[in-house]
Design an enzyme around this catalytic site. Structure first.
Site, PDB file in Angstrom:
ATOM      1  N   PHE A  11       0.832  -1.216   0.000  1.00 23.81           N
ATOM      2  CA  PHE A  11       0.000   0.000   0.000  1.00 23.81           C
ATOM      3  C   PHE A  11       0.871   1.274   0.000  1.00 23.81           C
ATOM      4  CE2 PHE A  11      -1.984   2.788   3.454  1.00 23.81           C
ATOM      5  CZ  PHE A  11      -2.632   3.633   2.555  1.00 23.81           C
ATOM      6  N   LYS A  91      11.285 -11.852  11.324  1.00 18.88           N
ATOM      7  CA  LYS A  91      12.438 -11.954  10.411  1.00 18.88           C
ATOM      8  C   LYS A  91      12.558 -10.732   9.499  1.00 18.88           C
ATOM      9  CE  LYS A  91      13.448 -16.047   8.582  1.00 18.88           C
ATOM     10  NZ  LYS A  91      13.193 -17.381   7.950  1.00 18.88           N
ATOM     11  N   TYR A 145       5.315  -7.952  15.869  1.00 20.36           N
ATOM     12  CA  TYR A 145       5.404  -6.729  15.069  1.00 20.36           C
ATOM     13  C   TYR A 145       6.097  -5.619  15.861  1.00 20.36           C
ATOM     14  CZ  TYR A 145       3.707  -2.862  12.086  1.00 20.36           C
ATOM     15  OH  TYR A 145       3.618  -1.772  11.267  1.00 20.36           O
TER      16      TYR A 145
HETATM   17  P1  NAD Z   1       1.528  -3.593   3.053  1.00 20.73           P
HETATM   18  O1  NAD Z   1       1.266  -4.936   3.631  1.00 20.73           O
HETATM   19  O2  NAD Z   1       0.563  -3.080   2.053  1.00 20.73           O
HETATM   20  O3  NAD Z   1       2.990  -3.527   2.423  1.00 20.73           O
HETATM   21  C1  NAD Z   1       4.082  -4.230   2.903  1.00 20.73           C
HETATM   22  C2  NAD Z   1       4.837  -4.837   1.739  1.00 20.73           C
HETATM   23  O4  NAD Z   1       5.996  -5.555   2.224  1.00 20.73           O
HETATM   24  C3  NAD Z   1       4.004  -5.850   0.939  1.00 20.73           C
HETATM   25  O5  NAD Z   1       4.060  -5.534  -0.431  1.00 20.73           O
HETATM   26  C4  NAD Z   1       4.678  -7.193   1.225  1.00 20.73           C
HETATM   27  O6  NAD Z   1       4.530  -8.141   0.171  1.00 20.73           O
HETATM   28  C5  NAD Z   1       6.117  -6.761   1.464  1.00 20.73           C
HETATM   29  N1  NAD Z   1       6.913  -7.738   2.223  1.00 20.73           N
HETATM   30  C6  NAD Z   1       6.574  -8.344   3.397  1.00 20.73           C
HETATM   31  N2  NAD Z   1       7.560  -9.186   3.777  1.00 20.73           N
HETATM   32  C7  NAD Z   1       8.541  -9.096   2.830  1.00 20.73           C
HETATM   33  C8  NAD Z   1       9.816  -9.723   2.666  1.00 20.73           C
HETATM   34  N3  NAD Z   1      10.290 -10.608   3.564  1.00 20.73           N
HETATM   35  N4  NAD Z   1      10.539  -9.416   1.572  1.00 20.73           N
HETATM   36  C9  NAD Z   1      10.075  -8.514   0.654  1.00 20.73           C
HETATM   37  N5  NAD Z   1       8.889  -7.898   0.765  1.00 20.73           N
HETATM   38  C10 NAD Z   1       8.120  -8.180   1.840  1.00 20.73           C
HETATM   39  O7  NAD Z   1       1.635  -2.591   4.298  1.00 20.73           O
HETATM   40  P2  NAD Z   1       1.746  -1.004   4.343  1.00 20.73           P
HETATM   41  O8  NAD Z   1       0.612  -0.490   5.122  1.00 20.73           O
HETATM   42  O9  NAD Z   1       2.018  -0.472   2.989  1.00 20.73           O
HETATM   43  O10 NAD Z   1       3.056  -0.818   5.247  1.00 20.73           O
HETATM   44  C11 NAD Z   1       4.311  -0.451   4.689  1.00 20.73           C
HETATM   45  C12 NAD Z   1       5.297  -0.198   5.828  1.00 20.73           C
HETATM   46  O11 NAD Z   1       4.828   0.870   6.653  1.00 20.73           O
HETATM   47  C13 NAD Z   1       5.481  -1.401   6.750  1.00 20.73           C
HETATM   48  O12 NAD Z   1       6.821  -1.481   7.150  1.00 20.73           O
HETATM   49  C14 NAD Z   1       4.599  -1.072   7.927  1.00 20.73           C
HETATM   50  O13 NAD Z   1       5.054  -1.708   9.109  1.00 20.73           O
HETATM   51  C15 NAD Z   1       4.741   0.438   8.000  1.00 20.73           C
HETATM   52  N6  NAD Z   1       3.600   1.071   8.655  1.00 20.73           N
HETATM   53  C16 NAD Z   1       2.380   1.158   8.044  1.00 20.73           C
HETATM   54  C17 NAD Z   1       1.319   1.768   8.699  1.00 20.73           C
HETATM   55  C18 NAD Z   1      -0.035   1.926   8.071  1.00 20.73           C
HETATM   56  O14 NAD Z   1      -0.953   2.412   8.749  1.00 20.73           O
HETATM   57  N7  NAD Z   1      -0.270   1.602   6.823  1.00 20.73           N
HETATM   58  C19 NAD Z   1       1.492   2.262  10.005  1.00 20.73           C
HETATM   59  C20 NAD Z   1       2.745   2.118  10.609  1.00 20.73           C
HETATM   60  C21 NAD Z   1       3.797   1.551   9.920  1.00 20.73           C
END
Ligand code: NAD
Ligand code: UDP
Length: 310
Positions: A11, A91, A145
């Site tokens: 996202f 991980k 997490y």
């Molecule tokens: P999301 O799940 O849409 O995106 C995360 C992406 O990481 C996915 O495309 C997934 O396939 C990829 N991924 C997961 N494990 C992987 C691996 N081992 N190797 C390669 N790719 C991998 O989530 P998001 O909401 O877009 O979050 C993005 C980042 O922002 C994350 O680190 C999340 O912890 C952080 N975050 C998001 C929010 C939020 O509200 N959306 C809030 C706090 C932090």
């Protein structure tokens, strides 16, 4: 600039890819598609400055040529997903952050770690400033997490201090918008899909718990400002407009003109009672504050889910 974005098919990552391409930069996206989707990449997949590598960031990463930035966003991010895959979550936060920092060091690149408000756990200080150390259960349902991100922050600071890498730590608070997965499990996509299908909205607990929701476009601007300002300590990025989950459900029913009702289900273990960022530091040091209100942001998100028809 030549920028590597891990988690770029997710996202936030896909919006960041699109933003940086529009700014004229070369973007290399690395994702193992755990929760990322091909459709998130559709709008720019064939852009001449875009490359995609399907790869797990916990494994050795090889990238040809120079890099100016490594933006490490890869993680499981939805409570439903990360509690289903706690080891993968630990991980990606630990091994994945180590690998991507090693890559930044080898390429002499700047580095940004996508951290989270979850480092504050179930906070006893409200709103949460960056110097609050948090209230995290180290062995609870969310610990995979929370602790992976706390470790990620620690190793990012260690690489900054020991190897002089120019790092950033963005503590992102609940962010929402188009390209979230409909089956993501996070509250906004879940409520919108339920409302559009005239199904009851599932409120966990009594719905008095609060969150503060930031629209994706505001967050991307905040990340961009952070990339362009040398602040190596953690910084909160989020919208301080706080709302209870019950009020959020009512707002979404209203905005979708839905016939849905509300049902109440048990509150998940360690679900934070309240959350709201103190963004004084971002306002002062980044000259950034979110501009898009919840009503406007929800309307765009509802339009998106109506278009993708789920
Ligand atoms: P999301 O799940 O849409 O995106 C995360 C992406 O990481 C996915 O495309 C997934 O396939 C990829 N991924 C997961 N494990 C992987 C691996 N081992 N190797 C390669 N790719 C991998 O989530 P998001 O909401 O877009 O979050 C993005 C980042 O922002 C994350 O680190 C999340 O912890 C952080 N975050 C998001 C929010 C939020 O509200 N959306 C809030 C706090 C932090
Ligand atoms: N929530 C809810 N119903 C749902 C999904 C989530 O009431 O169908 C609640 C959840 O218990 C939490 C809040 O909404 O209190 C935000 O949940 P989300 O998973 O979006 O993110 P969190 O902030 O908990 O990481």
């Amino acid at each position: 600039m030549r920028v590597l974005i891990t988690g770029g098919a997710g996202f936030i990552g896909s919006h960041l890819c699109e933003f940086l391409l529009k700014e004229g930069h070369e973007v290399i996206c690395l994702d193992n598609m755990t929760s990322g989707t091909n459709s998130n990449l559709e709008d720019f997949f064939y852009h001449e400055n875009f490359t995609f590598h399907e790869h797990d960031v916990t494994k050795y990463i090889h990238i040809h040529g120079e890099l100016d930035w490594v933006l490490h966003l890869a993680s499981l991010a939805s409570p439903v997903f990360y509690q289903d895959y706690p080891i993968k979550t630990l991980k990606v936060g630990a091994l994945g952050t180590h690998k991507t920092l090693g890559l930044a060091k080898a390429k002499n690149a700047k580095y940004l770690f996508a951290s989270t408000s979850e480092v504050y756990g179930d906070p006893e200080v409200h709103p949460q400033p960056e110097d609050y150390w948090g209230n995290v259960n180290p062995v609870g349902a969310r610990s995979c997490y929370d602790e992976s991100k706390r470790y990620g922050e620690a190793i990012t600071m260690a690489y900054h201090n020991k190897h002089d890498i120019d790092t950033r730590i963005a503590r992102i608070f609940n962010t929402y918008g188009p390209r979230m997965r409909p089956d993501d499990g996070r509250v906004i996509p879940t409520f919108i899909i339920q409302a559009l299908n005239n199904e009851d909205l599932t409120i966990y607990g009594d719905g008095t718990q609060t969150r503060s929701f930031c629209y994706i476009d505001d967050l991307i601007k905040g990340i961009w400002k952070l990339m362009n300002t040398q602040i190596n300590e953690p910084i909160n990025l989020g919208n301080p407009d706080e709302i209870s989950i019950k009020e959020l459900a009512e707002k979404i029913i209203d905005l979708t003109d839905s016939e849905s009702g509300k049902t109440y289900e048990p509150l998940p273990e360690d679900d934070p009672e309240k959350r709201k960022p103190d963004i004084a530091k971002a306002e002062k040091q980044l000259e950034w504050e979110p501009k898009i209100g919840l009503r406007e942001g929800l309307k765009s998100t509802i339009d998106y889910f109506e278009r993708v028809k789920v």
